[in-house]
Design an enzyme around this catalytic site. Sequence first.
Site, PDB file in Angstrom:
ATOM      1  N   GLY A   1       0.807  -1.229   0.000  1.00 57.43           N
ATOM      2  CA  GLY A   1       0.000   0.000   0.000  1.00 57.43           C
ATOM      3  C   GLY A   1       0.836   1.274   0.000  1.00 57.43           C
TER       4      GLY A   1
ATOM      5  N   CYS B   1       1.551   2.444   3.470  1.00 57.07           N
ATOM      6  CA  CYS B   1       1.886   1.324   4.353  1.00 57.07           C
ATOM      7  C   CYS B   1       3.383   1.343   4.619  1.00 57.07           C
ATOM      8  CB  CYS B   1       1.467   0.063   3.598  1.00 57.07           C
ATOM      9  SG  CYS B   1       2.267  -1.400   4.146  1.00 57.07           S
TER      10      CYS B   1
END
Length: 347
Positions: free
Chosen positions: A179, A182
């Site tokens: 992500g 992330c």
Amino acid sequence: MHIETDPKLDFKDVLIRPKRSTLSSRADVDVTRSFRFVHTGREWTGFPLIASNMDTVGTFSVARAFAPFGAMVALHKHYPAERLIDFLRSEIADNVFYSIGTTTEDLDKLALVRAQVPVGKICIDVANGYSEQFLQVVQRVRAENPDSVIMAGAIVTGEMAEALILAGADIVKVGIGSGSVCTTRDLTGVGYPQLSAVIECADAAHGLRGHVCSDGGCTVPGDVAKAFGGGADFVMLGGMLAGHDECEGRVRYEIRNGESVPVGLEFYGMSSDTAMNKYHGGVADYRAAEGKTVEVPYRGPVKATLQHIMGGLRSSMTYIGATRLKEVPKRTTFVLVGAQRNTVFDR
Ligand code: 5GP
């Protein structure tokens, strides 16, 4: 210790090779798909793109904007039960997933909502889909919701895709550490290149008549085409959908020509300090944030971005001669770029 030496690929490591075709216009290609799900036998037809269940993009407003295009939203799990019940009574309920984690609170809230209104699609989402407890929750949710389509993850390997489907998931959510906000790979060293994860999980899931959602790592419409080319049935997006009118989160304004105009929106990981402070009163002592907070430029209505993604995909399909989205993996040949340049990788 063991080292895997097979090449593992991210979207940036490949391009899609053009192929001869009789298609003359991108208007001739169909980006919708119809699915029959393995455990419920339910059918769904639409554009299989899903806004992530992050509280910034997995919103009711994005769901309303996406509905006319047949695209979906995994609603974030922080809406109160009453608002979810109201929303699930609307005619676009078929295009949303109700998201839960694995806590008792999440399961109780689902039971409460389900007592009032049908919950057609459920997304069981945890950062690490490799725990036995997660499999048990998937089994339990399947047993308690025999008519709901269940998506579960996140995982990145074929054997876990099989385990989740056998435990009751119709769709496995694939992607750990990919992500845009992330930080799992930096913090833990754990992850898997996203395109390879999709290719391997799709192979495993399709063998059991299950489906796969590629989650995370798409930064441009071409990445969405590559995910479908790798065998993803659905593609989930966070960052590419951030910064729009329909998103939630703090907006930064600037005065331009005497007027206050939006210029940036806050976007953060659901395991970031920002999210944990908002929903849990801070980061627990025993853990570290696995997400970061960024500001993305303000981008206006999300409809324009969705149309841009659909346009890119249609064009990509024209280049490879795929009339229907379902044909895309069969028509896809990836060419490796970078370290293994000029190697051809056929799906
Ligand atoms: P993107 O499309 O922005 O590249 O990826 C979106 C995905 O990132 C989400 O659907 C979710 O799976 C993942 N994600 C969201 N927040 C976090 C976070 O705080 N930490 C981690 N590890 N992943 C996150």
